[in-house]
Design a protein around this motif. Structure first.
Motif, PDB file in Angstrom:
ATOM      1  N   THR A 198      -1.653  12.393  -1.826  1.00 22.92           N
ATOM      2  CA  THR A 198      -2.519  12.406  -2.862  1.00 22.92           C
ATOM      3  C   THR A 198      -1.957  12.754  -3.884  1.00 22.92           C
ATOM      4  O   THR A 198      -0.885  12.924  -4.541  1.00 22.92           O
ATOM      5  CB  THR A 198      -3.401  13.530  -2.193  1.00 22.92           C
TER       6      THR A 198
ATOM      7  N   ASP B 273       0.858  -1.231   0.114  1.00 19.35           N
ATOM      8  CA  ASP B 273      -0.020  -0.053  -0.054  1.00 19.35           C
ATOM      9  C   ASP B 273       1.296   1.084  -0.179  1.00 19.35           C
ATOM     10  O   ASP B 273       0.357   2.573   0.309  1.00 19.35           O
ATOM     11  CB  ASP B 273      -1.081   0.331   0.801  1.00 19.35           C
ATOM     12  N   SER B 274       2.103   1.184   0.405  1.00 14.27           N
ATOM     13  CA  SER B 274       3.138   2.464  -0.122  1.00 14.27           C
ATOM     14  C   SER B 274       3.161   3.140  -1.030  1.00 14.27           C
ATOM     15  O   SER B 274       3.072   2.027  -2.110  1.00 14.27           O
ATOM     16  CB  SER B 274       4.926   2.189   0.572  1.00 14.27           C
ATOM     17  N   PRO B 275       3.017   4.156  -1.325  1.00  9.53           N
ATOM     18  CA  PRO B 275       2.656   4.274  -2.625  1.00  9.53           C
ATOM     19  C   PRO B 275       4.876   5.145  -3.285  1.00  9.53           C
ATOM     20  O   PRO B 275       4.440   5.330  -3.794  1.00  9.53           O
ATOM     21  CB  PRO B 275       2.313   6.396  -2.203  1.00  9.53           C
ATOM     22  N   SER B 276       5.232   4.502  -2.888  1.00 11.81           N
ATOM     23  CA  SER B 276       6.555   4.327  -3.321  1.00 11.81           C
ATOM     24  C   SER B 276       6.735   3.994  -4.514  1.00 11.81           C
ATOM     25  O   SER B 276       8.123   4.476  -5.285  1.00 11.81           O
ATOM     26  CB  SER B 276       7.386   4.003  -2.602  1.00 11.81           C
TER      27      SER B 276
ATOM     28  N   ASP C 232      -8.597   2.753  -4.517  1.00 10.27           N
ATOM     29  CA  ASP C 232      -7.364   2.510  -2.948  1.00 10.27           C
ATOM     30  C   ASP C 232      -7.633   1.344  -3.528  1.00 10.27           C
ATOM     31  O   ASP C 232      -7.132   0.048  -2.401  1.00 10.27           O
ATOM     32  CB  ASP C 232      -9.376   2.357  -2.608  1.00 10.27           C
TER      33      ASP C 232
ATOM     34  N   ALA D 278       5.758   8.993   2.655  1.00 11.01           N
ATOM     35  CA  ALA D 278       5.161   7.817   3.186  1.00 11.01           C
ATOM     36  C   ALA D 278       3.656   8.038   2.580  1.00 11.01           C
ATOM     37  O   ALA D 278       3.156   6.397   3.092  1.00 11.01           O
ATOM     38  CB  ALA D 278       4.738   7.497   4.449  1.00 11.01           C
ATOM     39  N   SER D 279       3.074   9.274   2.196  1.00 12.17           N
ATOM     40  CA  SER D 279       2.060   9.270   2.156  1.00 12.17           C
ATOM     41  C   SER D 279       1.649   9.885   1.094  1.00 12.17           C
ATOM     42  O   SER D 279       2.728  10.757   0.758  1.00 12.17           O
ATOM     43  CB  SER D 279       0.831   9.097   3.791  1.00 12.17           C
TER      44      SER D 279
ATOM     45  N   ASP E 209      -5.923   9.400  -2.498  1.00  9.82           N
ATOM     46  CA  ASP E 209      -4.214   8.024  -2.028  1.00  9.82           C
ATOM     47  C   ASP E 209      -4.379   8.049  -2.732  1.00  9.82           C
ATOM     48  O   ASP E 209      -4.752   7.025  -3.513  1.00  9.82           O
ATOM     49  CB  ASP E 209      -4.357   7.487  -0.787  1.00  9.82           C
TER      50      ASP E 209
ATOM     51  N   ARG F  24      -1.652   4.776  -4.308  1.00 11.36           N
ATOM     52  CA  ARG F  24      -0.482   3.586  -3.795  1.00 11.36           C
ATOM     53  C   ARG F  24       0.343   3.058  -4.727  1.00 11.36           C
ATOM     54  O   ARG F  24       0.739   3.507  -5.328  1.00 11.36           O
ATOM     55  CB  ARG F  24      -1.413   2.693  -3.564  1.00 11.36           C
TER      56      ARG F  24
END
Length: 317
Positions: free
Chosen positions: A69, A38-41, A155, A66-67, A118, A120
């Motif tokens: 949008t 789930d990390s956006p990296s 999501d 870490a997060s 968000d 992902r």
């Protein structure tokens, strides 16, 4: 001049081994969607102008905390001016004069709250500056393939994928399913259901005259203001007009020419359309269903064996 290039034909795997490979990869991707996945990296960021015709930035590994949008990912990597809840400028390229900056996540746009959605790990975020005169709502594009099918449409939720073909035995149907397998997507295959569903991602395959009764597909006949696709099939389904950003016809697809597009009906899931006026055109489109071919295109046509971005955008002198 319009944006044209040759395209490569994918060579997808076939047979039981391919099915096992797809199932294994699909399971791995599903597991990657949990926990650390789930990390956006692992997200990607593409920024363009004029329906993808002019690149601004293409970041396979954008800077991200870490997060993130959809908006903060853009702000964290480029020089952005936001006012009134809208992006007004990116790297000095301003909105205005009938054009604006619009985001797409995994090929889906025009959704309420998209800016604050968000990001992902496998999401592909695409911002494009383009005019909105001919199409005020472009709800789905093909240029982030295969993200809608492997990363989900919101999501991180992956949905079942179904290849719907009419006629059911058209050779292009297997070509599309093979392309999905090569992309790591397990897709069921069957006849055209002509159904509205929020729980399945559909890829409709067939000559336009055979698939036009599908409620979502038929919106192409109403032009880009309704479908968001800059291609309009003729009333007799014997040709498909390709349009420019103003909605004017630039060329007409005939026998042997193909079209790949995506659209969405109301709040339904995006529906992908692989079509042409005859079986040969559908086959040409199906053979072009590949990440390298579709990247950065809102829709995609194959004309005399050459790639044509849709809408057609004239090159800068």
């Amino acid at each position: 001049m319009s944006r044209q290039s040759s395209f490569r034909l994918p060579r997808p795997a076939r047979g039981p081994a391919a099915a096992l490979m797809a199932a294994t990869l699909t399971t791995a991707l599903a597991l990657a969607g949990c926990g650390a996945g789930d990390s956006p990296s692992g997200a990607q960021l593409l920024v363009t102008q004029d329906f993808g015709a002019r690149p601004v930035a293409d970041l396979a590994q954008p800077k991200v905390g870490a997060s993130a949008t959809v908006l903060s990912l853009l702000e964290g990597n480029l020089k952005v001016i936001v006012a009134g809840g809208r992006v007004r400028s990116v790297n000095g390229i301003a909105a205005g004069g009938g054009s604006g900056w619009y985001p797409f996540v995994n090929g889906v746009g025009a959704k309420k709250g998209l800016l604050t959605q968000d990001v992902r790990g496998r999401d592909r975020v695409w911002w494009d500056r383009h005019p909105f005169a001919a199409a005020t709502r472009i709800q789905a594009v093909v240029g982030s393939f295969p993200a809608p099918f492997v990363a989900g449409v919101k999501d991180g939720k992956k949905l079942p994928v179904r290849v719907e073909c009419q006629p059911s035995d058209i050779p292009a149907c297997q070509t599309v399913q093979d392309a999905m397998t090569a992309a790591g997507v397990f897709a069921a295959k069957g006849g055209l259901q002509q159904s509205f569903t929020k729980e399945t991602l559909r890829i409709v395959v067939g000559p336009y005259v055979q698939i036009r009764d599908d409620e979502t597909v038929k919106t192409l006949e109403d032009g880009p203001r309704v479908s968001g696709v800059f291609a309009r099939p003729a009333a007799d389904a014997r040709s498909i007009a390709i349009l420019d950003a103003a909605g004017r016809t630039t060329r007409t697809l005939g026998p042997g020419d193909g079209l790949i597009a995506a659209t969405r009906l109301d709040d339904g899931q995006p529906v992908w359309i692989v079509t042409g006026v005859d079986a040969a055109g559908v086959k040409a489109a199906a053979s072009a269903l590949d990440e390298g071919n579709l990247r950065g295109h809102f829709a995609f046509a194959v004309v005399d064996g050459r790639a044509v971005g849709v809408p057609e955008v004239r090159a800068t002198p």
